[in-house]
Design an enzyme around this catalytic site. Structure first.
Site, PDB file in Angstrom:
ATOM      1  N   ARG A  76       5.547   6.589   3.791  1.00 42.65           N
ATOM      2  CA  ARG A  76       5.347   5.808   2.658  1.00 42.65           C
ATOM      3  C   ARG A  76       4.030   5.954   2.376  1.00 42.65           C
ATOM      4  O   ARG A  76       3.094   5.453   3.219  1.00 42.65           O
ATOM      5  CB  ARG A  76       5.912   4.503   2.701  1.00 42.65           C
ATOM      6  CG  ARG A  76       5.484   3.661   1.490  1.00 42.65           C
ATOM      7  CD  ARG A  76       6.009   2.185   1.761  1.00 42.65           C
ATOM      8  NE  ARG A  76       5.484   1.413   0.664  1.00 42.65           N
ATOM      9  CZ  ARG A  76       4.939   0.224   0.772  1.00 42.65           C
ATOM     10  NH1 ARG A  76       4.697  -0.433   1.845  1.00 42.65           N
ATOM     11  NH2 ARG A  76       4.368  -0.537  -0.309  1.00 42.65           N
ATOM     12  N   HIS A 120      -0.918   0.077  -5.164  1.00 43.07           N
ATOM     13  CA  HIS A 120      -1.037  -0.738  -3.821  1.00 43.07           C
ATOM     14  C   HIS A 120      -2.553  -1.166  -3.778  1.00 43.07           C
ATOM     15  O   HIS A 120      -3.532  -0.788  -3.050  1.00 43.07           O
ATOM     16  CB  HIS A 120      -1.033   0.387  -2.447  1.00 43.07           C
ATOM     17  CG  HIS A 120      -0.795  -0.497  -1.404  1.00 43.07           C
ATOM     18  ND1 HIS A 120       0.564  -0.329  -0.477  1.00 43.07           N
ATOM     19  CD2 HIS A 120      -1.440  -1.607  -0.749  1.00 43.07           C
ATOM     20  CE1 HIS A 120       0.456  -1.073   0.684  1.00 43.07           C
ATOM     21  NE2 HIS A 120      -0.817  -1.826   0.508  1.00 43.07           N
ATOM     22  N   GLU A 166       3.839  -5.690  -3.261  1.00 45.14           N
ATOM     23  CA  GLU A 166       3.216  -7.110  -2.971  1.00 45.14           C
ATOM     24  C   GLU A 166       2.684  -7.809  -4.087  1.00 45.14           C
ATOM     25  O   GLU A 166       1.544  -8.083  -3.970  1.00 45.14           O
ATOM     26  CB  GLU A 166       2.439  -7.051  -1.838  1.00 45.14           C
ATOM     27  CG  GLU A 166       2.968  -6.602  -0.592  1.00 45.14           C
ATOM     28  CD  GLU A 166       2.230  -6.858   0.843  1.00 45.14           C
ATOM     29  OE1 GLU A 166       1.091  -7.195   0.864  1.00 45.14           O
ATOM     30  OE2 GLU A 166       2.967  -6.679   1.838  1.00 45.14           O
ATOM     31  N   ASN A 295       8.147  -6.409   2.804  1.00 45.45           N
ATOM     32  CA  ASN A 295       7.206  -6.287   3.784  1.00 45.45           C
ATOM     33  C   ASN A 295       7.300  -7.476   4.448  1.00 45.45           C
ATOM     34  O   ASN A 295       7.202  -8.680   3.671  1.00 45.45           O
ATOM     35  CB  ASN A 295       5.658  -6.044   3.031  1.00 45.45           C
ATOM     36  CG  ASN A 295       5.796  -4.516   2.672  1.00 45.45           C
ATOM     37  OD1 ASN A 295       6.541  -3.830   2.710  1.00 45.45           O
ATOM     38  ND2 ASN A 295       4.512  -4.574   1.778  1.00 45.45           N
ATOM     39  N   GLU A 368       7.562  -2.405   5.136  1.00 43.17           N
ATOM     40  CA  GLU A 368       6.332  -2.510   6.367  1.00 43.17           C
ATOM     41  C   GLU A 368       6.740  -3.759   7.057  1.00 43.17           C
ATOM     42  O   GLU A 368       7.226  -4.873   6.732  1.00 43.17           O
ATOM     43  CB  GLU A 368       4.881  -3.089   5.430  1.00 43.17           C
ATOM     44  CG  GLU A 368       4.262  -2.251   4.545  1.00 43.17           C
ATOM     45  CD  GLU A 368       2.965  -2.823   3.839  1.00 43.17           C
ATOM     46  OE1 GLU A 368       2.547  -3.870   4.323  1.00 43.17           O
ATOM     47  OE2 GLU A 368       2.836  -2.335   2.915  1.00 43.17           O
TER      48      GLU A 368
END
Ligand code: GAL
Length: 460
Positions: A76, A120, A166, A295, A368
Site C-alpha cells: 500500500r 495521504h 484518515e 488504521n 495500517e
C-alpha cells in the site's frame, strides 16, 4: 495461541508518498502543504523534512526486492497529487505519471498487488494558497478530477483504490490542534474540512463507478483510523461516554459512508457547527466504499466528563474533547510504544467487533497497524523484539476477531521502512526495515524476518 488465517488473506505493508519518497522537487513535482509546513520553524521535531526521506523515489527496485524477499502479497503506497498535477489541477506532469507506472509495473512483476491511496495528506500547496484547501467548496470536484486522471493512467493495473487516508487526522490535527499541515487551530474548521473530505471521497468513488469500474474491475474504498475506547467503569455514564467517543472518532466518517449521514450524537452536540448533506449528497455517500479500511494503533479508557472536563491530548487522539464530554486515560499496567501509545491487542479485537456490528459486517482491511520503538543497530542487525511481540499480539487478536465472525480480509503493517513520521520527524521509527542515516541503506529488522514467516504459513 496459534491463529491460522485463510489462504486468501492479504498480507501487506504500507507507506505514504511524503513519508518515503523524497525527490521533493524533482522531475516536475509541485510543492505540497507538507513541503511548506516542514519549513516553518518549530513545526517538525529537529526541523526534519521529507525532502529526501527514504529516497524511495530512486530506490523502488531495491524496495520492491525487499518486499519480494518477505513474500509480501500487497504493497500500500500513496500517490503524491502534486507529482501528477504540480498545481493540483490543470497540466499533468508526465514524469510523475512515469514514476508510478514504473513502481506499479515492478510490483506486479514481483507478484505484489498495488494498493493505492489517492490522498495521504500531501495536498498540492497551490490549492491551499488559491482556494484554502479542504475548506473550499470547490475541493471535492478538484479531487475527483485528480482521481479520474489516476484511474485513467493506472487503473488497468491497479485494482485496489483508497480515496482518503484518515480524514479524522487531517481534520483534527490539521485544522483543530494545528500540529499537522496546514496548521490551523480551530474548534469549527475540523468539521468543515471533514465534510469536504467526505464529499471528495464520494465524488471520486462516483467517477470510478460510473466511468472505470466496470471495465477495470477494481474495488474502491476509504480508510479511516480509530483507536478503541473502553468504558473506564461499568457505569452507564462511562459506557455512553466510550460509545460517544467512538462515534466522534470513527462514525463521524463511517456513518456517512455506510448510512448516508452523520451520527445523531454529533448533530445534537454540534448543531450548526456540523455542516449538512443535501439529499443528493447523502445518496452519493451511502454505500460509497467497497470495503472498510481501518488504521488502528491503540486503546484508551473513556469516562464521562460532563462535570469534569480535561483538555484532550493530541497524541492521545482525543479529538475536540469539549464537544464530547469524555475524559481519556490509560492503565499503568499497559506497555507503551515510543509514541506513548498503549499496546492493547484486545482493543483491536473490540474495535473490529464494533465495526462489524454497527456496519453490518463489511469486508474489513486493516490498512495500517504498527508500533514505534527505539530500535538499535548493533553489529549490523536490529533485533526489534518489542515490535515482534506487538505484531504477535495484534495479529492474534485479529485472528480471534475472525473466529467470532468478523469479516477481515487483509492486514498491512505500518510501515515497510523507517520513515518521516510527520511532526515527530525521523525520531520515531515504525519500520520493519531500518534505514541507515545518510547512506539510506535498508536493513531488514527481526520483525521483517518474522513477518515473512507469518506470510509463508498464513499463521501467527
Ligand atoms: C497514521 C498515518 C501514517 C503513520 C502512522 C503512525 O495515522 O496514516 O502516515 O504516520 O499513523 O503514526
Amino acid at each position: 495461541m496459534n491463529q491460522q488465517f485463510s489462504e486468501s488473506f492479504i498480507w501487506g505493508s504500507a507507506t505514504s508518498s511524503y513519508q518515503v519518497e523524497g525527490a521533493w522537487k524533482e522531475d516536475g513535482k509541485g510543492p505540497s502543504i507538507w513541503d511548506v509546513f516542514c519549513l516553518i520553524p518549530g513545526k517538525v521535531y529537529e526541523g526534519d523534512t521529507g525532502e529526501i526521506a527514504c529516497d524511495h523515489y530512486h530506490h523502488i527496485t531495491e524496495d520492491v526486492a525487499l518486499m519480494k524477499a518477505m513474500g509480501l502479497k500487497a504493497y500500500r503506497f500513496s500517490i503524491a497529487w502534486s507529482r501528477i498535477l504540480p498545481a493540483g489541477r490543470g497540466v499533468e506532469n508526465q514524469q510523475g505519471i512515469d514514476f508510478y507506472n514504473r513502481l506499479i509495473n515492478e510490483l506486479l512483476a514481483a507478484g505484489i498487488e498495488p494498493w493505492v491511496t489517492l490522498y495521504h495528506w500531501d495536498l498540492p500547496a497551490a490549492l491551499e494558497f488559491e482556494i484554502d484547501g479542504w475548506l473550499s467548496t470547490e475541493i471535492a470536484d478538484i479531487f475527483a478530477a485528480y482521481a479520474s486522471i489516476c484511474f485513467e493512467h493506472f487503473g488497468d493495473r491497479v485494482k485496489n483504490w483508497i480515496t482518503i487516508n484518515e480524514a479524522w487526522v487531517i481534520s483534527i490535527l490539521g485544522y483543530g490542534h494545528g500540529v499537522f499541515a496546514p496548521g490551523k487551530k480551530s474548534n469549527d474548521l475540523p468539521y468543515v474540512a471533514g465534510h469536504n473530505l467526505l464529499l471528495a471521497h464520494a465524488k471520486a468513488v462516483n467517477v470510478y463507478r460510473t466511468k472505470f469500474q466496470q471495465q477495470q474491475k477494481g474495488v474502491i474504498g476509504i480508510t479511516n483510523n480509530c483507536d478503541f475506547r473502553e468504558p473506564l467503569t461499568d457505569s452507564i455514564a462511562d459506557k455512553e461516554a466510550a460509545q460517544r467517543a467512538l462515534e466522534f472518532f470513527l462514525a463521524w466518517f463511517a456513518d456517512p459512508v455506510y448510512k448516508g449521514d452523520y451520527p445523531a450524537v454529533m448533530k445534537q452536540r454540534l448543531n450548526n457547527r456540523l455542516p449538512t448533506f443535501t439529499e443528493a449528497e447523502k445518496t452519493l455517500l451511502k454505500g460509497s466504499s467497497d470495503f472498510f479500511g481501518l488504521n488502528h494503533y491503540t486503546t484508551m479508557y473513556a469516562c464521562d466528563a460532563t462535570n469534569n472536563k480535561k483538555e484532550g491530548s493530541v497524541y492521545g487522539n482525543g479529538g475536540l474533547s469539549e464537544d464530547q464530554d469524555v475524559n481519556l486515560s490509560i492503565s499503568p499496567d499497559w506497555k507503551l510504544t515510543d509514541m506513548q501509545w498503549a499496546i492493547v491487542p484486545w482493543g483491536c479485537k473490540k474495535i473490529l467487533q464494533w465495526i462489524a456490528e454497527r456496519y453490518d459486517n463489511p469486508p474489513i482491511f486493516i490498512t495500517e497497524n504498527g508500533g514505534a520503538f527505539d530500535d538499535k543497530l548493533i553489529d549490523g542487525k536490529v533485533d526489534d523484539v518489542e515490535r515482534v511481540a506487538f505484531f504477535k499480539g495484534y495479529i492474534s487478536a485479529i485472528g480471534e476477531a475472525i473466529d467470532t465472525g468478523v469479516n477481515i480480509k487483509g492486514y498491512f503493517i505500518w510501515s515497510l521502512l523507517d520513515n518521516f513520521e510527520w511532526a515527530s520527524g525521523y525520531a520515531k521509527k515504525f519500520g520493519i526495515h531500518y534505514v541507515e542515516k545518510d547512506s539510506l541503506h535498508r536493513i531488514p529488522k527481526s520483525s521483517a524476518l518474522w513477518y515473512a514467516g507469518v506470510i509463508a504459513k498464513n499463521a501467527v
